[in-house]
Design a protein around this motif. Structure first.
Motif, mmCIF file in Angstrom:
data_model
loop_
_atom_site.group_PDB
_atom_site.id
_atom_site.type_symbol
_atom_site.label_atom_id
_atom_site.label_comp_id
_atom_site.label_asym_id
_atom_site.label_seq_id
_atom_site.Cartn_x
_atom_site.Cartn_y
_atom_site.Cartn_z
ATOM 1 N N TRP A 68 0.678 -1.084 -0.093
ATOM 2 C CA TRP A 68 0.236 -0.039 0.043
ATOM 3 C C TRP A 68 0.761 1.290 -0.039
ATOM 4 O O TRP A 68 0.355 2.461 -0.306
ATOM 5 C CB TRP A 68 -1.041 -0.130 1.160
ATOM 6 C CG TRP A 68 -2.265 -0.971 0.758
ATOM 7 C CD1 TRP A 68 -2.413 -2.021 1.165
ATOM 8 C CD2 TRP A 68 -3.144 -0.387 -0.184
ATOM 9 N NE1 TRP A 68 -3.394 -2.774 0.650
ATOM 10 C CE2 TRP A 68 -4.064 -1.620 -0.270
ATOM 11 C CE3 TRP A 68 -3.610 0.539 -0.788
ATOM 12 C CZ2 TRP A 68 -5.272 -1.917 -0.915
ATOM 13 C CZ3 TRP A 68 -4.997 0.508 -1.500
ATOM 14 C CH2 TRP A 68 -5.569 -0.647 -1.641
ATOM 15 N N VAL A 72 2.490 1.295 -4.271
ATOM 16 C CA VAL A 72 1.351 2.600 -4.935
ATOM 17 C C VAL A 72 2.187 3.610 -5.024
ATOM 18 O O VAL A 72 1.936 4.242 -6.157
ATOM 19 C CB VAL A 72 0.432 2.577 -3.752
ATOM 20 C CG1 VAL A 72 -0.562 3.950 -4.241
ATOM 21 C CG2 VAL A 72 -0.792 1.447 -3.789
ATOM 22 N N HIS A 76 5.832 0.336 -8.407
ATOM 23 C CA HIS A 76 4.388 -0.615 -8.668
ATOM 24 C C HIS A 76 4.840 -2.013 -9.094
ATOM 25 O O HIS A 76 3.889 -2.895 -8.770
ATOM 26 C CB HIS A 76 3.686 -0.196 -9.902
ATOM 27 C CG HIS A 76 3.212 1.527 -10.025
ATOM 28 N ND1 HIS A 76 2.884 1.943 -8.845
ATOM 29 C CD2 HIS A 76 3.512 2.370 -10.923
ATOM 30 C CE1 HIS A 76 2.575 3.334 -9.163
ATOM 31 N NE2 HIS A 76 2.999 3.291 -10.165
ATOM 32 N N GLN A 129 -2.712 2.136 -7.888
ATOM 33 C CA GLN A 129 -2.605 0.790 -7.049
ATOM 34 C C GLN A 129 -2.967 -0.400 -8.149
ATOM 35 O O GLN A 129 -3.635 -0.436 -8.848
ATOM 36 C CB GLN A 129 -4.114 0.647 -6.093
ATOM 37 C CG GLN A 129 -4.342 -0.752 -5.528
ATOM 38 C CD GLN A 129 -3.274 -1.470 -5.259
ATOM 39 O OE1 GLN A 129 -2.805 -2.257 -5.837
ATOM 40 N NE2 GLN A 129 -3.175 -1.400 -3.641
ATOM 41 N N TRP A 132 -5.481 -2.925 -8.376
ATOM 42 C CA TRP A 132 -6.911 -2.487 -8.942
ATOM 43 C C TRP A 132 -6.806 -1.860 -10.088
ATOM 44 O O TRP A 132 -7.901 -1.659 -10.665
ATOM 45 C CB TRP A 132 -7.426 -1.546 -7.786
ATOM 46 C CG TRP A 132 -7.726 -2.063 -6.432
ATOM 47 C CD1 TRP A 132 -7.696 -3.280 -6.249
ATOM 48 C CD2 TRP A 132 -8.201 -1.204 -5.398
ATOM 49 N NE1 TRP A 132 -8.022 -3.315 -4.875
ATOM 50 C CE2 TRP A 132 -8.278 -2.154 -4.220
ATOM 51 C CE3 TRP A 132 -8.241 0.083 -5.068
ATOM 52 C CZ2 TRP A 132 -8.433 -1.671 -2.882
ATOM 53 C CZ3 TRP A 132 -8.497 0.400 -3.591
ATOM 54 C CH2 TRP A 132 -8.601 -0.267 -2.726
ATOM 55 N N VAL A 141 -5.274 5.343 1.340
ATOM 56 C CA VAL A 141 -4.150 4.159 1.685
ATOM 57 C C VAL A 141 -3.968 4.128 3.175
ATOM 58 O O VAL A 141 -4.269 3.212 3.961
ATOM 59 C CB VAL A 141 -3.128 4.618 0.996
ATOM 60 C CG1 VAL A 141 -1.700 3.658 1.461
ATOM 61 C CG2 VAL A 141 -3.034 4.262 -0.344
#
Length: 169
Positions: A68, A72, A76, A129, A132, A141
């Motif tokens: 997270w 993020v 990545h 993210q 997602w 977050v």
């Protein structure tokens, strides 16, 4: 456990100060639940076939912090700590882990998360993210990770009681 080393969150403050303080309070709660236990006690599972243990929770929260904050807002594609895939459950199996290994990873991820938050100009900082496929705010977050700690600290209560021999007593 000896005393309560946690700093209570303030009753008044900015949104950011409150989120930061509650996150640190819950991080300290997890550490407190593990205080004074041996590696063997930390690896004690809740009940078969579950692999959940206090040490597994520490490892899992290292993955949560990494996923997270690091993944993020910074990289990545950063690999997870204990999984070649993004499998948060892999961290629960701490059968071959030690306190030193798990806590070193968790503490490093917590420090990185704190740095990311401190360097952000506002809670509206956007990050991507990858799981997602969309952007999320630092605010989201921090709330999400806070909720993760709250949930898992409930498990830590149960696990600590089992190690201390007080369940069902």
């Amino acid at each position: 456990m000896t005393g309560d080393p946690r700093t209570a969150p303030p009753t008044f403050g900015s949104e950011r100060d409150m989120l930061r303080a509650f996150l640190d309070y819950h991080r300290a709660t997890l550490a407190m639940k593990c205080e004074g236990l041996t590696d063997e006690e930390l690896r004690q599972r809740s009940m078969p076939p579950s692999t959940l243990s206090l040490l597994g929770l520490v490892r899992h929260m290292a993955e949560v912090e990494r996923a997270w904050f690091r993944r993020v807002f910074e990289d990545h594609d950063a690999p997870m700590v204990w999984s070649d895939e993004v499998d948060f459950q892999a961290a629960y199996d701490a059968s071959a882990s030690t306190r030193d290994e798990a806590f070193a990873a968790w503490e490093a991820e917590v420090e990185n998360s704190r740095r990311v938050e401190r360097e952000a100009e506002s809670l509206d900082r956007a990050g991507y993210q990858p799981r997602w496929g969309e952007e999320v705010s630092l605010r989201m977050v921090m709330v999400h990770v806070l909720l993760e700690y709250g949930r898992h600290n409930g498990h830590a209560d149960f696990l600590r009681e089992g190690v201390d021999g007080t369940v069902g007593a």
